[in-house]
Design a protein around this motif. Sequence first.
Motif, PDB file in Angstrom:
ATOM      1  N   PHE A 116       0.674  -0.220  13.156  1.00  0.00           N
ATOM      2  CA  PHE A 116      -0.479  -0.929  12.609  1.00  0.00           C
ATOM      3  C   PHE A 116      -1.336  -0.002  11.758  1.00  0.00           C
ATOM      4  O   PHE A 116      -1.802  -0.375  10.679  1.00  0.00           O
ATOM      5  CB  PHE A 116      -1.336  -1.540  13.724  1.00  0.00           C
ATOM      6  N   ARG A 117      -1.550   1.221  12.234  1.00  0.00           N
ATOM      7  CA  ARG A 117      -2.361   2.176  11.473  1.00  0.00           C
ATOM      8  C   ARG A 117      -1.735   2.422  10.097  1.00  0.00           C
ATOM      9  O   ARG A 117      -2.443   2.436   9.076  1.00  0.00           O
ATOM     10  CB  ARG A 117      -2.485   3.489  12.244  1.00  0.00           C
ATOM     11  N   VAL A 122     -12.341  -2.251  13.726  1.00  0.00           N
ATOM     12  CA  VAL A 122     -11.498  -1.381  12.914  1.00  0.00           C
ATOM     13  C   VAL A 122     -11.942  -1.537  11.464  1.00  0.00           C
ATOM     14  O   VAL A 122     -11.935  -2.638  10.909  1.00  0.00           O
ATOM     15  CB  VAL A 122     -10.006  -1.736  13.054  1.00  0.00           C
ATOM     16  N   LEU A 123     -12.356  -0.436  10.872  1.00  0.00           N
ATOM     17  CA  LEU A 123     -12.892  -0.465   9.510  1.00  0.00           C
ATOM     18  C   LEU A 123     -11.778  -0.288   8.480  1.00  0.00           C
ATOM     19  O   LEU A 123     -10.789   0.407   8.740  1.00  0.00           O
ATOM     20  CB  LEU A 123     -13.923   0.648   9.337  1.00  0.00           C
ATOM     21  N   PRO A 124     -11.929  -0.898   7.332  1.00  0.00           N
ATOM     22  CA  PRO A 124     -10.896  -0.768   6.299  1.00  0.00           C
ATOM     23  C   PRO A 124     -10.949   0.598   5.625  1.00  0.00           C
ATOM     24  O   PRO A 124     -11.972   1.297   5.666  1.00  0.00           O
ATOM     25  CB  PRO A 124     -11.255  -1.887   5.316  1.00  0.00           C
ATOM     26  N   LYS A 125      -9.865   0.948   5.002  1.00  0.00           N
ATOM     27  CA  LYS A 125      -9.816   2.198   4.249  1.00  0.00           C
ATOM     28  C   LYS A 125     -10.898   2.189   3.169  1.00  0.00           C
ATOM     29  O   LYS A 125     -11.074   1.209   2.453  1.00  0.00           O
ATOM     30  CB  LYS A 125      -8.436   2.346   3.613  1.00  0.00           C
ATOM     31  N   GLY A 126     -11.652   3.269   3.088  1.00  0.00           N
ATOM     32  CA  GLY A 126     -12.689   3.392   2.076  1.00  0.00           C
ATOM     33  C   GLY A 126     -14.016   2.751   2.442  1.00  0.00           C
ATOM     34  O   GLY A 126     -14.934   2.723   1.612  1.00  0.00           O
ATOM     35  N   TRP A 127     -14.158   2.258   3.673  1.00  0.00           N
ATOM     36  CA  TRP A 127     -15.401   1.567   4.066  1.00  0.00           C
ATOM     37  C   TRP A 127     -16.629   2.467   3.878  1.00  0.00           C
ATOM     38  O   TRP A 127     -17.650   2.033   3.358  1.00  0.00           O
ATOM     39  CB  TRP A 127     -15.290   1.112   5.519  1.00  0.00           C
ATOM     40  N   ALA A 128     -16.541   3.711   4.283  1.00  0.00           N
ATOM     41  CA  ALA A 128     -17.691   4.608   4.183  1.00  0.00           C
ATOM     42  C   ALA A 128     -17.943   5.085   2.758  1.00  0.00           C
ATOM     43  O   ALA A 128     -19.060   5.527   2.433  1.00  0.00           O
ATOM     44  CB  ALA A 128     -17.481   5.817   5.100  1.00  0.00           C
ATOM     45  N   ASP A 182      -2.253   1.816   0.745  1.00  0.00           N
ATOM     46  CA  ASP A 182      -3.039   1.570  -0.474  1.00  0.00           C
ATOM     47  C   ASP A 182      -3.073   0.093  -0.856  1.00  0.00           C
ATOM     48  O   ASP A 182      -4.081  -0.404  -1.340  1.00  0.00           O
ATOM     49  CB  ASP A 182      -2.475   2.399  -1.635  1.00  0.00           C
ATOM     50  N   GLY A 183      -1.972  -0.621  -0.635  1.00  0.00           N
ATOM     51  CA  GLY A 183      -1.922  -2.015  -1.045  1.00  0.00           C
ATOM     52  C   GLY A 183      -2.383  -3.008   0.006  1.00  0.00           C
ATOM     53  O   GLY A 183      -2.322  -4.221  -0.222  1.00  0.00           O
ATOM     54  N   ALA A 184      -2.849  -2.514   1.165  1.00  0.00           N
ATOM     55  CA  ALA A 184      -3.263  -3.431   2.235  1.00  0.00           C
ATOM     56  C   ALA A 184      -4.569  -4.134   1.875  1.00  0.00           C
ATOM     57  O   ALA A 184      -5.480  -3.520   1.319  1.00  0.00           O
ATOM     58  CB  ALA A 184      -3.433  -2.663   3.547  1.00  0.00           C
ATOM     59  N   PRO A 185      -4.690  -5.435   2.195  1.00  0.00           N
ATOM     60  CA  PRO A 185      -5.976  -6.123   1.996  1.00  0.00           C
ATOM     61  C   PRO A 185      -7.066  -5.448   2.827  1.00  0.00           C
ATOM     62  O   PRO A 185      -6.796  -4.917   3.906  1.00  0.00           O
ATOM     63  CB  PRO A 185      -5.696  -7.546   2.488  1.00  0.00           C
ATOM     64  N   ARG A 186      -8.276  -5.458   2.316  1.00  0.00           N
ATOM     65  CA  ARG A 186      -9.381  -4.792   2.994  1.00  0.00           C
ATOM     66  C   ARG A 186     -10.192  -5.796   3.809  1.00  0.00           C
ATOM     67  O   ARG A 186     -10.864  -6.667   3.268  1.00  0.00           O
ATOM     68  CB  ARG A 186     -10.284  -4.101   1.964  1.00  0.00           C
ATOM     69  N   PHE A 187     -10.088  -5.687   5.118  1.00  0.00           N
ATOM     70  CA  PHE A 187     -10.847  -6.494   6.074  1.00  0.00           C
ATOM     71  C   PHE A 187     -11.613  -5.568   7.009  1.00  0.00           C
ATOM     72  O   PHE A 187     -11.230  -4.417   7.220  1.00  0.00           O
ATOM     73  CB  PHE A 187      -9.918  -7.335   6.960  1.00  0.00           C
ATOM     74  N   VAL A 188     -12.671  -6.097   7.629  1.00  0.00           N
ATOM     75  CA  VAL A 188     -13.197  -5.536   8.861  1.00  0.00           C
ATOM     76  C   VAL A 188     -12.532  -6.310   9.989  1.00  0.00           C
ATOM     77  O   VAL A 188     -12.558  -7.547  10.010  1.00  0.00           O
ATOM     78  CB  VAL A 188     -14.732  -5.675   8.944  1.00  0.00           C
TER      79      VAL A 188
END
Length: 345
Positions: A100-101, A61-67, A107-113
Motif C-alpha cells: 500500500f505504501r 494517512v496523508l498524501p505525498k506532498g501534503w506538507a 508519482d501517478g497515484a491520486p492524492r487523497f487524505v
Amino acid sequence: SPPTRVRVDPARGGMVRVILDRRLPEETLPPDTESVRYVKLHSERLSAFWGRPMFLRAGIVLPKGWADEPTRRYPLLVTIGGFGTRFTAAGHSMEEGHNFRTAWLADGAPRFVRLQLDGAGPLGDPYQVDSANHGPYGEALVRELIPHVEAAYRCLGQPHARVLTGGSTGGWVSLGLQVLYPEFFGGCWSGYPDPPDFRALQLVNIYRDANAFTNEWGFERPCARAADGDTEFTMRHETQLENVLGAGNSFRFSGGQWGSWNATYSPRLPSGSPAVIWDPRTGAIHPTVATAWQSFDLRLHLEANWNRVGPALKGKIRIWMGDADTYFLDGGTRLPQGVRRRQNS
C-alpha cells in the motif's frame, strides 16, 4: 493477572479463582510520522448515550506532498477494514516495504487524505451506524469525526469529495454509510460486504428459517468453507465459541462477529442488553427480533425509500464479490440486484 496454572477435573468440579491485581496503563496513541497522524476525538453524542466519556479514534494517512503544498485541499477517502480492524492499521499500511505504501506514494497515484476508522466498540465492532445498543456511531462519524478531520487536514469538505471503501465488515459499512447517508458521501467501493440482505445472512434466511444451526432438512448449516468447498466450521460451532466468550453463556456479549452483528441490528431490552436473534444454545430464531432487524436490511431500506434515495445514489455504488466467498457472503449480494428493477416496474 499473572498466569496461573490450574488443573481442571470434571469429576471433581469446583471453582477456579483468578485475582485481578494488575492494571493496564492509560491509552496513548502511536507517535505521528511524516505521513501518518492519529486522532482521539471526544464524542458528545456517544458520551451522552453511554453516560461516560467516549472517544472516536482514527488514523490519518496523508498524501505525498501534503506538507509541501499548504494551500492545496484534498478529497477524503474513508477506509473501513475487516471485522475489528483498529485505527492503527493506518500506520501498518505505511510501513516500509508494504504494497500500500508503494502505491500510495507513487508519482501517478491520486492524492487523497485517507481516514482509517476504528473497529472497536463496547460491544464489539460498532459497524459505524446508529444502533440501539452501540449508540449513535453513524451520527458521531458524519457530524463529529469527519468534519474534524476535514478541517484539520485541509480536505475539500464536499459530498463529491468524500468516498468510502472497505472489505467484509468494511464492505458492509462502506455500503451502509452510502445508502443511509446518500447525499453526504460521493461514492462507495464495497468489497465482499457482510450481508446487505438478511434473506441471506450467510446461509440463514432470518425471515423464513426456523433455526440458524440446522437447515430445513435437519442438516448442520456450514458457516465457513475452504477453497475446495469443504466445511471449516458450522454455525453451531461459531456460536458456541462466542457463547464461551460472552457473559451468561451468550454470544450477545462476546465481542465476536455474531455478537457484534446482534448488537448492531437488534433492539435493546429494558435491562440494557441486546435482544438475541436466536437462542444461543439451540439456534431457534426469534421471529420478533428478526422483524426488528429489518431496519438494517439495506435491501429493504432501498426498496422502501427508492423514490427518495435512488436519485441521490445514482452512479455511487460499486460492489465486488467472489462467486464462492469463504463465509457464504456472495448470496447476500446477489439477491438485492433486482431492487431497482422492481421499483421501476
